[in-house]
Design a protein around this motif. Structure first.
Motif, PDB file in Angstrom:
ATOM      1  N   LYS A   2       0.833  -1.188   0.000  1.00 45.87           N
ATOM      2  CA  LYS A   2       0.000   0.000   0.000  1.00 45.87           C
ATOM      3  C   LYS A   2       0.873   1.244   0.000  1.00 45.87           C
ATOM      4  N   PHE A   3       0.444   2.226  -0.791  1.00 46.44           N
ATOM      5  CA  PHE A   3       1.169   3.485  -0.926  1.00 46.44           C
ATOM      6  C   PHE A   3       0.192   4.637  -0.804  1.00 46.44           C
ATOM      7  N   LEU A   4       0.659   5.721  -0.185  1.00 46.22           N
ATOM      8  CA  LEU A   4      -0.092   6.957  -0.130  1.00 46.22           C
ATOM      9  C   LEU A   4       0.510   7.893  -1.166  1.00 46.22           C
ATOM     10  N   LEU A   5      -0.313   8.389  -2.070  1.00 42.09           N
ATOM     11  CA  LEU A   5       0.135   9.340  -3.086  1.00 42.09           C
ATOM     12  C   LEU A   5      -0.342  10.721  -2.648  1.00 42.09           C
ATOM     13  N   ASN A   6       0.566  11.556  -2.155  1.00 38.32           N
ATOM     14  CA  ASN A   6       0.238  12.915  -1.736  1.00 38.32           C
ATOM     15  C   ASN A   6       0.416  13.848  -2.920  1.00 38.32           C
ATOM     16  N   LEU A   7      -0.627  14.595  -3.249  1.00 40.35           N
ATOM     17  CA  LEU A   7      -0.610  15.498  -4.387  1.00 40.35           C
ATOM     18  C   LEU A   7      -0.263  16.895  -3.915  1.00 40.35           C
ATOM     19  N   TYR A   8       0.820  17.456  -4.421  1.00 38.62           N
ATOM     20  CA  TYR A   8       1.248  18.800  -4.044  1.00 38.62           C
ATOM     21  C   TYR A   8       0.944  19.766  -5.174  1.00 38.62           C
ATOM     22  N   LEU A   9       0.455  20.949  -4.796  1.00 39.70           N
ATOM     23  CA  LEU A   9       0.063  21.956  -5.778  1.00 39.70           C
ATOM     24  C   LEU A   9       0.582  23.304  -5.326  1.00 39.70           C
ATOM     25  N   ASP A  10       1.008  24.111  -6.265  1.00 35.73           N
ATOM     26  CA  ASP A  10       1.425  25.470  -5.966  1.00 35.73           C
ATOM     27  C   ASP A  10       0.223  26.239  -5.431  1.00 35.73           C
ATOM     28  N   GLY A  32      -8.168  -2.287 -10.058  1.00 29.52           N
ATOM     29  CA  GLY A  32      -8.528  -2.582  -8.677  1.00 29.52           C
ATOM     30  C   GLY A  32      -7.512  -2.089  -7.660  1.00 29.52           C
ATOM     31  N   GLU A  33      -6.625  -1.180  -8.060  1.00 27.12           N
ATOM     32  CA  GLU A  33      -5.563  -0.716  -7.161  1.00 27.12           C
ATOM     33  C   GLU A  33      -5.976   0.467  -6.277  1.00 27.12           C
ATOM     34  N   LEU A  34      -7.031   1.180  -6.652  1.00 30.42           N
ATOM     35  CA  LEU A  34      -7.463   2.344  -5.883  1.00 30.42           C
ATOM     36  C   LEU A  34      -8.250   1.911  -4.657  1.00 30.42           C
ATOM     37  N   VAL A  70      -0.314  20.362   0.253  1.00 34.29           N
ATOM     38  CA  VAL A  70      -0.934  19.082  -0.083  1.00 34.29           C
ATOM     39  C   VAL A  70      -2.362  19.381  -0.512  1.00 34.29           C
ATOM     40  N   ALA A  71      -2.701  19.021  -1.741  1.00 36.67           N
ATOM     41  CA  ALA A  71      -4.018  19.318  -2.303  1.00 36.67           C
ATOM     42  C   ALA A  71      -4.958  18.121  -2.215  1.00 36.67           C
ATOM     43  N   GLY A  72      -4.398  16.934  -2.043  1.00 36.93           N
ATOM     44  CA  GLY A  72      -5.211  15.730  -1.959  1.00 36.93           C
ATOM     45  C   GLY A  72      -4.323  14.522  -1.819  1.00 36.93           C
ATOM     46  N   GLN A  73      -4.977  13.363  -1.741  1.00 38.72           N
ATOM     47  CA  GLN A  73      -4.204  12.135  -1.620  1.00 38.72           C
ATOM     48  C   GLN A  73      -5.031  10.952  -2.104  1.00 38.72           C
ATOM     49  N   TYR A  74      -4.324   9.946  -2.564  1.00 41.19           N
ATOM     50  CA  TYR A  74      -4.932   8.677  -2.949  1.00 41.19           C
ATOM     51  C   TYR A  74      -4.229   7.568  -2.202  1.00 41.19           C
ATOM     52  N   LEU A  75      -4.986   6.572  -1.802  1.00 38.34           N
ATOM     53  CA  LEU A  75      -4.424   5.368  -1.205  1.00 38.34           C
ATOM     54  C   LEU A  75      -4.577   4.261  -2.228  1.00 38.34           C
ATOM     55  N   VAL A  76      -3.457   3.646  -2.601  1.00 38.18           N
ATOM     56  CA  VAL A  76      -3.468   2.589  -3.607  1.00 38.18           C
ATOM     57  C   VAL A  76      -2.811   1.333  -3.054  1.00 38.18           C
ATOM     58  N   ASP A  77      -3.190   0.197  -3.601  1.00 41.96           N
ATOM     59  CA  ASP A  77      -2.602  -1.089  -3.241  1.00 41.96           C
ATOM     60  C   ASP A  77      -2.031  -1.665  -4.524  1.00 41.96           C
ATOM     61  N   ARG A  83       5.090   0.216  -9.767  1.00 39.17           N
ATOM     62  CA  ARG A  83       3.707   0.428 -10.209  1.00 39.17           C
ATOM     63  C   ARG A  83       3.117   1.669  -9.547  1.00 39.17           C
ATOM     64  N   ALA A  84       3.408   1.881  -8.269  1.00 38.79           N
ATOM     65  CA  ALA A  84       2.918   3.082  -7.578  1.00 38.79           C
ATOM     66  C   ALA A  84       3.473   4.339  -8.248  1.00 38.79           C
ATOM     67  N   LEU A  85       4.731   4.293  -8.679  1.00 35.35           N
ATOM     68  CA  LEU A  85       5.326   5.429  -9.383  1.00 35.35           C
ATOM     69  C   LEU A  85       4.649   5.660 -10.728  1.00 35.35           C
ATOM     70  N   GLU A  86       4.299   4.587 -11.432  1.00 34.33           N
ATOM     71  CA  GLU A  86       3.572   4.720 -12.705  1.00 34.33           C
ATOM     72  C   GLU A  86       2.222   5.395 -12.490  1.00 34.33           C
ATOM     73  N   LEU A  87       1.495   4.960 -11.458  1.00 38.63           N
ATOM     74  CA  LEU A  87       0.202   5.578 -11.166  1.00 38.63           C
ATOM     75  C   LEU A  87       0.370   7.051 -10.811  1.00 38.63           C
ATOM     76  N   ALA A  88       1.387   7.381 -10.015  1.00 41.55           N
ATOM     77  CA  ALA A  88       1.640   8.776  -9.658  1.00 41.55           C
ATOM     78  C   ALA A  88       1.916   9.613 -10.899  1.00 41.55           C
ATOM     79  N   ALA A  89       2.681   9.062 -11.819  1.00 40.25           N
ATOM     80  CA  ALA A  89       2.995   9.794 -13.050  1.00 40.25           C
ATOM     81  C   ALA A  89       1.750  10.041 -13.887  1.00 40.25           C
ATOM     82  N   SER A  90       0.762   9.165 -13.796  1.00 34.45           N
ATOM     83  CA  SER A  90      -0.454   9.350 -14.594  1.00 34.45           C
ATOM     84  C   SER A  90      -1.310  10.499 -14.076  1.00 34.45           C
ATOM     85  N   ILE A  91      -1.076  10.953 -12.854  1.00 35.31           N
ATOM     86  CA  ILE A  91      -1.815  12.084 -12.295  1.00 35.31           C
ATOM     87  C   ILE A  91      -1.189  13.404 -12.722  1.00 35.31           C
TER      88      ILE A  91
END
Length: 112
Positions: A2-10, A32-34, A70-77, A83-91
């Motif tokens: 499991k990974f937490l993807l923290n979204l940072y925004l200016d 099914g990763e979200l 921090v503007a938001g976050q996603y929890l993925v499995d 794979r977590a890095l690939e998903l982060a790049a897609s955002i």
């Protein structure tokens, strides 16, 4: 894992600006990763609680002070970190501050 993807925004960006949520949600839901996701309210209405020498202080605004928040976050499995890095790049888009990919650990310090 499991990974937490923290979204940072200016902080100067418009709300909702800079992320491709639909593309990410489509890809992560299809596999099914979200697990969950949250978009945060404006950081100007947040508060920071600190305790120093037994004294509790509450200050308005984001922590830490800086141009990005921090503007938001996603929890993925995911199967693995790559794979977590690939998903982060897609955002990502060019205007976003970045996505922090952080593995989660259980109370024993083992990756989940």
């Amino acid at each position: 894992m499991k990974f937490l993807l923290n979204l940072y925004l200016d902080a100067a960006a418009l709300p909702g600006d800079g992320f491709d949520h639909e593309g990410f949600l489509s890809a992560a839901a299809r596999t099914g990763e979200l697990i969950s996701g949250h978009v945060f309210a404006d950081p100007s209405i947040s508060a920071v609680v600190r305790v120093r020498d037994g004294v509790v202080t509450v200050t308005d605004g984001p922590y830490p002070q800086g141009p990005d928040h921090v503007a938001g976050q996603y929890l993925v499995d995911c199967e693995n970190r790559e794979r977590a890095l690939e998903l982060a790049a897609s955002i990502m888009s060019e205007r976003v501050g970045g996505v922090e990919v952080r593995p989660l650990m259980d109370s024993a310090g083992m990756e989940m």
